[in-house]
Design a protein around this motif. Structure first.
Motif, PDB file in Angstrom:
ATOM      1  N   ASN A 140      -3.558   4.390  -1.454  1.00 35.14           N
ATOM      2  CA  ASN A 140      -4.534   4.918  -0.502  1.00 35.14           C
ATOM      3  C   ASN A 140      -3.832   5.808   0.512  1.00 35.14           C
ATOM      4  O   ASN A 140      -2.781   5.448   1.046  1.00 35.14           O
ATOM      5  N   TYR A 192      -4.377   2.200   6.508  1.00 37.97           N
ATOM      6  CA  TYR A 192      -5.277   1.486   5.599  1.00 37.97           C
ATOM      7  C   TYR A 192      -4.851   0.023   5.466  1.00 37.97           C
ATOM      8  O   TYR A 192      -5.693  -0.893   5.463  1.00 37.97           O
ATOM      9  N   SER A 242      -0.895   8.388  -2.157  1.00 39.65           N
ATOM     10  CA  SER A 242      -1.090   9.031  -3.462  1.00 39.65           C
ATOM     11  C   SER A 242       0.110   9.881  -3.864  1.00 39.65           C
ATOM     12  O   SER A 242       0.286  10.199  -5.039  1.00 39.65           O
ATOM     13  N   ASN A 266      -7.778  -2.132   6.746  1.00 34.73           N
ATOM     14  CA  ASN A 266      -8.683  -2.480   5.643  1.00 34.73           C
ATOM     15  C   ASN A 266      -8.195  -3.617   4.763  1.00 34.73           C
ATOM     16  O   ASN A 266      -8.925  -4.061   3.880  1.00 34.73           O
ATOM     17  N   VAL A 301       0.860  -1.185   0.000  1.00 32.70           N
ATOM     18  CA  VAL A 301       0.000   0.000   0.000  1.00 32.70           C
ATOM     19  C   VAL A 301       0.894   1.232   0.000  1.00 32.70           C
ATOM     20  O   VAL A 301       1.771   1.381   0.862  1.00 32.70           O
ATOM     21  N   ALA A 336      -1.370   5.443   4.550  1.00 37.05           N
ATOM     22  CA  ALA A 336      -1.266   4.195   3.798  1.00 37.05           C
ATOM     23  C   ALA A 336      -1.100   3.014   4.754  1.00 37.05           C
ATOM     24  O   ALA A 336      -1.707   1.952   4.578  1.00 37.05           O
TER      25      ALA A 336
END
Length: 326
Positions: free
Chosen positions: A115, A125, A95, A129, A92, A122
């Motif tokens: 993300n 996340y 941006s 997630n 991950v 990041a």
């Protein structure tokens, strides 16, 4: 020689001394020759290899799967090691990571998720997630932090073993080494260097000078204030150094050994990168150029060390590499 990282050369490089002054002898450790193009192959490769080996030996029947959060180079190092070891890998990135780096990570076969605005988001996340949705009965996750893990530091410490060996082969006495210069982000490289120096009884004899760019100078700020601090935001072209905090171990080592700190401006580092490319035909990103900058500007190095350097003195510069530049 490890499965996941290369032994790299330590070579003398001549830098133009200021007029009327003698310059020390600079030796560069060419970590750009690692499989991922940066020193991170050492530590992150070591973490992944040892973790995967332990999982396989446990006979749990679970499949090791690497999960990394990174602004770029650490994620690429993880993905490269996983390709070598035939392990699944998920990275991950925020941006802010350059599209070129995202594509390079994907080319290894790793899954890349973009993300968050910066690394911390990041990482949050990834943990909240992605990793929390794993099938725990089948998958054994290996979490890869970009810099804050003892196995990462252990891998980076191999650099010192190689430098000591190289200096002996080149008949350079260790007592001539007056400093090691390295860029500092979160402190993983720095911690590894300290541990390697300790192993050779050199940690209190060879000072380390840590270099940062202004805008992400959290190491310098922490040392100046006498406590670990975190930045709310990062503002520097040297995105690979762009972490909001350093590890607690980094701060403890720096206090114990009196580590020196230098902060340089983005524009000066970019000029150094261009100058270095002209003289060596090698492209380096600003995160690496920050350390090389002190070889072009010995007055900054002498100011940090608090004494003059002479023609017989030796300074080791960690050319830490990086893969985000064209």
């Amino acid at each position: 020689m490890s499965l996941v990282y290369n032994k790299t050369p330590l070579l003398r490089k001549f830098f133009q001394a200021p007029k009327g002054k003698s310059a020390p002898q600079f030796f560069l450790k060419y970590e750009c020759l690692q499989p991922s193009g940066s020193f991170k192959s050492r530590g992150i490769g070591n973490l992944i290899l040892k973790s995967a080996t332990a999982i396989n030996k446990s006979a749990s029947g679970k499949q090791p799967h690497v999960f990394a959060s990174s602004g770029g180079n650490a994620g690429y190092a993880a993905a490269t090691a996983c390709k070598t070891l035939s392990l699944p890998c998920t990275v991950v990135v925020p941006s802010a990571t350059k599209q070129r780096m995202v594509e390079k990570i994907r080319e290894t076969g790793a899954e890349v998720i973009v993300n968050g605005a910066h690394w911390k988001e990041a990482d949050t996340y990834l943990k909240g997630n992605v990793m929390n949705k794993l099938d725990q009965a089948r998958v054994a996750p290996i979490y890869v932090h970009p810099f804050d893990n003892p196995l990462i530091w252990e891998g980076h410490s191999s650099m010192v073993d190689e430098m000591v060996e190289s200096l002996e082969q080149q008949h350079v006495a260790l007592d001539r080494v007056k400093a090691i210069v390295c860029s500092v982000g979160g402190g993983g490289l720095y911690n590894g260097l300290i541990q390697g120096l300790e192993r050779h009884g050199l940690a209190d004899k060879v000072p380390i000078v840590g270099v940062e760019t202004r805008g992400c100078h959290v190491f310098n700020t922490s040392l100046r204030l006498g406590r670990v601090v975190a930045f709310d935001k990062i503002n520097t072209i040297a995105t690979s150094l762009g972490t909001a905090n350093i590890s607690a171990q980094t701060f403890a080592y720096a206090q114990k050994y009196g580590t020196k700190s230098v902060v340089v401006d983005d524009i000066d580092v970019v000029e150094t990168c261009l100058k270095y490319t002209q003289s060596s035909n090698m492209v380096t990103e600003p995160a690496c150029g920050a350390a090389i900058h002190l070889a072009y500007h010995t007055e900054l190095l002498e100011g940090a060390l608090g004494h003059k350097l002479h023609a017989d003195d030796v300074v080791l510069v960690i050319a830490c590499g990086g893969s985000s530049n064209t």
